[in-house]
Scaffold this active site. Structure first.
Site, PDB file in Angstrom:
ATOM      1  CG  ASP A  38      -7.140  10.156   4.740  1.00  0.00           C
ATOM      2  OD1 ASP A  38      -7.659  11.021   4.015  1.00  0.00           O
ATOM      3  OD2 ASP A  38      -7.634   9.802   5.846  1.00  0.00           O
ATOM      4  CG  ASP A  72      -0.397   1.356  -1.337  1.00  0.00           C
ATOM      5  OD1 ASP A  72       0.404   1.129  -0.396  1.00  0.00           O
ATOM      6  OD2 ASP A  72      -1.260   0.536  -1.699  1.00  0.00           O
ATOM      7  CB  VAL A  73       5.042   3.080   0.757  1.00  0.00           C
ATOM      8  CG1 VAL A  73       5.124   4.591   0.872  1.00  0.00           C
ATOM      9  CG2 VAL A  73       4.411   2.460   2.004  1.00  0.00           C
ATOM     10  CG  ASN A  99       6.332   7.881  10.048  1.00  0.00           C
ATOM     11  OD1 ASN A  99       6.633   7.494  11.166  1.00  0.00           O
ATOM     12  ND2 ASN A  99       5.116   8.343   9.747  1.00  0.00           N
ATOM     13  CE1 TYR A 166       4.244  -1.585  14.207  1.00  0.00           C
ATOM     14  CE2 TYR A 166       5.405  -2.271  16.189  1.00  0.00           C
ATOM     15  CZ  TYR A 166       5.035  -1.274  15.304  1.00  0.00           C
ATOM     16  OH  TYR A 166       5.465   0.018  15.511  1.00  0.00           O
ATOM     17  CE  LYS A 170       7.146  -0.252  12.226  1.00  0.00           C
ATOM     18  NZ  LYS A 170       7.372   0.940  11.382  1.00  0.00           N
ATOM     19  CB  THR A 201       0.478   8.380  17.934  1.00  0.00           C
ATOM     20  OG1 THR A 201       0.882   7.023  18.189  1.00  0.00           O
ATOM     21  CG2 THR A 201       1.716   9.242  17.704  1.00  0.00           C
TER      22      THR A 201
END
Length: 261
Positions: A38, A72-73, A99, A166, A170, A201
């Site tokens: 972004d 874009d990783v 991150n 997720y 991780k 967050t």
């Protein structure tokens, strides 16, 4: 912590933990390059850090500089260009904080759409692999460096229903970090991870939940009684990236207020 003048790349750097980490590195006199998809959010973060309102520098009497690169990783070519751009603009790369991540697909395993599963693993796991691949290649050829990957307490340390994609991604970041650390410490590249719990967050808010409601939920479920401030996670990342932790290799440091103690 010997970070003055260092060139630091932070993926997912425009928001949340990434943005707080960028502020913290800049306050120590580092040049921070924020990467993400972004461009508007990236530019806003760079403006904040560059304005001097984020934090006053503690090294050399002045705060560091900030820059950004759109990347874009999860895309191999984009991840390669990201590192190439940092090096071309700033002359090197000393520290990387990987991150970038998404929550993505939620629900029981049998109900997860394969495309949604692939998206979570592409960003959270493959994105870390691709970023490290190019970061390490540069560091290995230029005297070494440090890398901190952001995993999660959900994964290797804790599991929750409905978060299979997720958690799997991780947990894999934790294992990838440790393996990469063993592969490359001999090259002078020191690699570790942090595994935050719920932080201040939007990602820690349930759908429709207010911050007040989250605070009540955290008070009942977290031994420390609250979410982590993003600055608390950032300060841990700084420590792992600095010369204050030179004998810490292949560690996954949990920051969750005692949830997984």
């Amino acid at each position: 912590m010997s970070l003055h003048g260092k060139i630091v790349l932070i993926t997912g750097g425009s928001r949340g933990i990434g943005r707080a980490t960028a502020r913290a590195f800049a306050a120590e006199g580092a040049t921070v390059v924020l990467a993400g998809r972004d461009v508007t959010a990236l530019a806003d973060a760079v403006k904040e850090i560059g304005s001097g309102t984020a934090a006053e520098g503690t090294a050399g009497g002045a705060a560091g500089r900030a820059d950004h690169v759109v990347a874009d990783v999860a895309d191999p070519a984009s991840a390669a260009r990201m590192v190439e751009t940092v090096v071309a603009r700033h002359g090197g790369l000393h520290v990387a904080v990987n991150n970038a991540g998404i929550i993505g697909a939620a629900g029981p395993v049998t109900d997860i759409d394969p495309a949604a599963w692939d998206e979570v693993l592409a960003v959270n796991l493959t994105g870390v692999f691709l970023s490290m691949k190019h970061e390490i290649a540069h560091m290995r050829a230029h005297g070494g460096g440090t890398i901190v990957n952001v995993a999660s307490n959900i994964g290797a340390h804790r599991r929750l229903p409905g978060m299979a994609a997720y958690a799997a991604s991780k947990a894999a970041v934790s294992v990838l970090t440790r393996t990469a650390a063993l592969d490359h410490i001999g090259d002078g590249v020191r690699i570790n991870a942090v595994s935050p719990g719920a932080s201040d967050t939007p990602m820690s808010l349930r759908p429709g939940e207010s911050e007040t409601e989250r605070a009540a939920r955290m008070k009942a479920s977290v031994p420390a009684g609250r979410v982590a401030a993003t600055s608390e996670v950032a300060s841990t990342i700084l420590w792992l990236a600095s010369d204050a932790s030179t004998h810490v290799v292949g560690h996954d440091l949990v920051i969750d207020g005692g949830v997984t103690a």
